[in-house]
Design an enzyme around this catalytic site. Structure first.
Site, PDB file in Angstrom:
ATOM      1  N   MET A 100       0.841  -1.199   0.000  1.00 32.01           N
ATOM      2  CA  MET A 100       0.000   0.000   0.000  1.00 32.01           C
ATOM      3  C   MET A 100       0.874   1.246   0.000  1.00 32.01           C
ATOM      4  O   MET A 100       1.589   1.516   0.963  1.00 32.01           O
ATOM      5  CB  MET A 100      -0.940   0.011   1.208  1.00 32.01           C
ATOM      6  CG  MET A 100      -1.960   1.121   1.181  1.00 32.01           C
ATOM      7  SD  MET A 100      -3.152   0.959   2.542  1.00 32.01           S
ATOM      8  CE  MET A 100      -4.204   2.379   2.190  1.00 32.01           C
ATOM      9  N   CYS A 136       3.274   5.582  -7.057  1.00 33.57           N
ATOM     10  CA  CYS A 136       2.165   5.685  -6.103  1.00 33.57           C
ATOM     11  C   CYS A 136       2.441   6.768  -5.065  1.00 33.57           C
ATOM     12  O   CYS A 136       3.551   6.862  -4.530  1.00 33.57           O
ATOM     13  CB  CYS A 136       1.961   4.341  -5.402  1.00 33.57           C
ATOM     14  SG  CYS A 136       0.511   4.305  -4.335  1.00 33.57           S
ATOM     15  N   SER A 147       6.621  -1.275 -12.575  1.00 35.31           N
ATOM     16  CA  SER A 147       7.689  -0.510 -13.236  1.00 35.31           C
ATOM     17  C   SER A 147       8.799  -1.406 -13.762  1.00 35.31           C
ATOM     18  O   SER A 147       9.437  -1.085 -14.762  1.00 35.31           O
ATOM     19  CB  SER A 147       8.275   0.534 -12.278  1.00 35.31           C
ATOM     20  OG  SER A 147       8.887  -0.089 -11.164  1.00 35.31           O
ATOM     21  N   ARG A 207       2.318   4.875 -15.868  1.00 34.62           N
ATOM     22  CA  ARG A 207       1.541   5.692 -14.951  1.00 34.62           C
ATOM     23  C   ARG A 207       0.870   4.840 -13.890  1.00 34.62           C
ATOM     24  O   ARG A 207       0.547   3.667 -14.109  1.00 34.62           O
ATOM     25  CB  ARG A 207       0.481   6.491 -15.706  1.00 34.62           C
ATOM     26  CG  ARG A 207      -0.633   5.647 -16.337  1.00 34.62           C
ATOM     27  CD  ARG A 207      -1.511   6.491 -17.237  1.00 34.62           C
ATOM     28  NE  ARG A 207      -2.652   5.746 -17.760  1.00 34.62           N
ATOM     29  CZ  ARG A 207      -3.430   6.171 -18.745  1.00 34.62           C
ATOM     30  NH1 ARG A 207      -3.199   7.337 -19.319  1.00 34.62           N
ATOM     31  NH2 ARG A 207      -4.455   5.444 -19.153  1.00 34.62           N
ATOM     32  N   ARG A 222     -10.657   1.901  -8.287  1.00 35.71           N
ATOM     33  CA  ARG A 222      -9.718   1.246  -7.360  1.00 35.71           C
ATOM     34  C   ARG A 222      -9.527   2.063  -6.093  1.00 35.71           C
ATOM     35  O   ARG A 222      -9.110   1.550  -5.073  1.00 35.71           O
ATOM     36  CB  ARG A 222      -8.374   1.059  -8.081  1.00 35.71           C
ATOM     37  CG  ARG A 222      -7.369   0.236  -7.316  1.00 35.71           C
ATOM     38  CD  ARG A 222      -6.115  -0.014  -8.137  1.00 35.71           C
ATOM     39  NE  ARG A 222      -5.277  -1.025  -7.507  1.00 35.71           N
ATOM     40  CZ  ARG A 222      -4.334  -0.768  -6.615  1.00 35.71           C
ATOM     41  NH1 ARG A 222      -4.091   0.480  -6.257  1.00 35.71           N
ATOM     42  NH2 ARG A 222      -3.627  -1.745  -6.076  1.00 35.71           N
TER      43      ARG A 222
END
Length: 528
Positions: A337, A343, A400, A424, A439
């Protein structure tokens, strides 16, 4: 210390180190000491820890890196491509499965288009192709070229109905159409007729069918029933692919494994149904914070309605979150997370967890319930993959790391002389506008939640070439890491982790710097 890792000389075991030295920390610390007896209440990333070396008594090629993705799916290579719209579509999923991993098709497609992507993967490599694209004698060269452009192949069986189950009349291939200039010429005028073909009768084994195809030196072997109706097709290129990719991830029908992402909204139940009808092997419920009643409800629905299909829940970073999803019926857990390179969840929302700590704690808890963990995000090198697996993860999910490869969606472009591809986050505003907001947002449009808060960015990653070379590089790097740690398999890694035999240390910032390239005026870093 486990017997498989005991050192010996001339067939005689060497003496083991004394317990006082072992317990002093001179040989590193157990995972419990690092993560549980944690007086500083510190969460650790992959870069923060290092695995202590172990005794090597096996060659590199014997290192077994197969592992569980879910309760019922085991992969020969523990790599999973992330369900992101700049990472995984059919091309990526096909190559991941051929190499021994699996790809998860993203859900920014319409339901029909996502199901079509799944079908492309399932059809790509088969033993018996049970639903080939067929044409009729009345189709034209123009139809052949159109279908070739859409599907990427140019050989088709010809039946009287133009459909599977019709009476076989012939076959056309690229060779038949190469010199025809008039696009309106009908197929019946140039197809290779049935009397010139080698065919097989329904009921033969795949191995027998393969032998007939090899002996005939033909490109296609139609399989017909007693009425000459087409029931299957075997392709010579599939035999070549079997030789090239012996580790390929396949189902019981010899079709490639593929997964797909769904959300937690009511319409995602219909999405799941159509994906399952298309042949999907595993569904990934895609939420940035997986511990919600919406996810519990859809997991329960999926396992009640389609018990034959495995479901991975997530994302979670604590055992408390994980336990709720396990009780709902999840067959696997996705852990991570706010730690992906694109992110910004931890920065924007102030919620999340450092990935090494998250993987260790959730894996340790989920193991009690027989549920494997998928470590999602934060992977920047083969060393990070090795650390995730040594901390208890069954497989690793990468975004990535795979985004710059030939098989990732999108076109290459040049910037400052460097070949790049777009990448992205699904929480970026660009991805949200294509459907990625489901999401991150648990509100409907009528509730007044009109302002989108980005939890990701858009950027670019450097060209990594084809997965045909890149995945073997990653695989070999992981094998080297496990061998240096004295681990002959990932099963042994877990056994020694939970037996307090696998040792780790925390690295200071200076130690992290020392562990990388340093002290050079300039250098060139080539991966392979």
């Amino acid at each position: 210390m486990s017997s498989s890792n005991c050192a010996s000389l001339n067939g005689k075991p060497l003496l083991e180190i004394d317990q006082e030295t072992l317990e002093s920390g001179a040989c590193g610390f157990t995972a419990k000491q690092v993560f549980i007896k944690n007086a500083g209440c510190v969460a650790y990333t992959y870069d923060d820890i290092i695995v202590m070396p172990g005794h090597i008594n096996f060659p590199l090629h014997e290192v077994d890196i197969s592992n569980q993705l879910t309760k019922n799916i085991r992969l020969k290579i523990p790599f999973v491509s992330s369900p992101m719209d700049t990472v995984t579509e059919a091309g990526m999923a096909i190559m991941m499965a051929l190499q021994g991993g699996i790809g998860i098709i993203h859900s920014n497609f319409s339901i029909e288009d996502q199901a079509s992507q799944v079908r492309k993967v399932k059809k790509f490599k088969n033993g018996f192709i049970t639903d080939p694209v067929c044409l009729s004698p009345q189709h034209t060269v123009k139809d052949v070229f159109r279908i070739k452009a859409e599907l990427g192949f140019s050989s088709f069986p010809i039946t009287d109905t133009g459909k599977m189950g019709g009476r076989l009349l012939g076959v056309i291939s690229n060779r038949d159409t190469s010199f025809i200039e008039d696009p309106n010429v009908k197929i019946e005028e140039f197809m290779t007729s049935k009397d010139q073909l080698t065919s097989a009768k329904e009921g033969l084994s795949l191995s027998d069918a393969n032998e007939i195809l090899k002996a005939s030196k033909k490109g296609k072997l139609p399989v017909v029933n007693d009425n000459d109706e087409l029931v299957a097709l075997i392709s010579r290129t599939d035999l070549q692919k079997n030789r090239d990719f012996p580790l390929a991830s396949k189902d019981v029908n010899k079709q490639l494994l593929v997964g797909a992402a769904i959300g937690t909204r009511p319409e995602d139940r219909d999405r799941a149904r159509q994906l399952i009808e298309a042949g999907v092997d595993v569904l990934v419920v895609d939420s940035s914070q997986g511990d919600s009643r919406y996810q519990l409800e859809i997991i329960h629905h999926l396992k009640s309605t389609y018990p034959q299909v495995d479901v991975i829940g997530g994302n979670v970073v604590t055992p408390l979150q994980a336990y709720n999803l396990i009780q709902a019926g999840a067959d696997g857990l996705r852990v991570g997370m706010g730690i992906g390179s694109i992110c910004t969840t931890q920065e924007v929302c102030a919620v999340g967890r450092a990935q090494a700590s998250a993987v260790y704690h959730v894996s340790k808890f989920a193991r009690k319930h027989g549920v494997p963990v998928l470590a999602d995000g934060g992977i920047k090198s083969t060393g990070h993959i090795t650390k995730a697996l040594c901390l208890g993860a069954g497989c690793v999910m990468m975004g990535s790391m795979l985004a710059g490869t030939d098989q990732a969606p999108g076109e290459y472009f040049y910037q400052d002389g460097v070949r790049l591809k777009r990448y992205r986050g699904m929480g970026s505003l660009e991805a949200m506008s294509k459907g990625g907001e489901k999401r991150y947002v648990w509100e409907d449009a009528s509730s007044g939640a009109a302002v989108k808060v980005a939890q990701g960015v858009s950027g670019a990653v450097q060209d990594k070439g084809t997965l045909r070379r890149y995945i073997p590089y990653l695989t070999q790097g992981v094998r080297h890491g496990l061998q240096d740690a004295g681990l002959a398999s990932l099963d042994e890694a877990r056994e020694r982790l939970y037996a307090d035999e696998l040792r780790f240390e925390i690295r200071s910032p200076a130690a992290q710097k020392e562990g990388g390239v340093h002290g050079l005026h300039s250098y060139q870093k080539r991966l392979y």
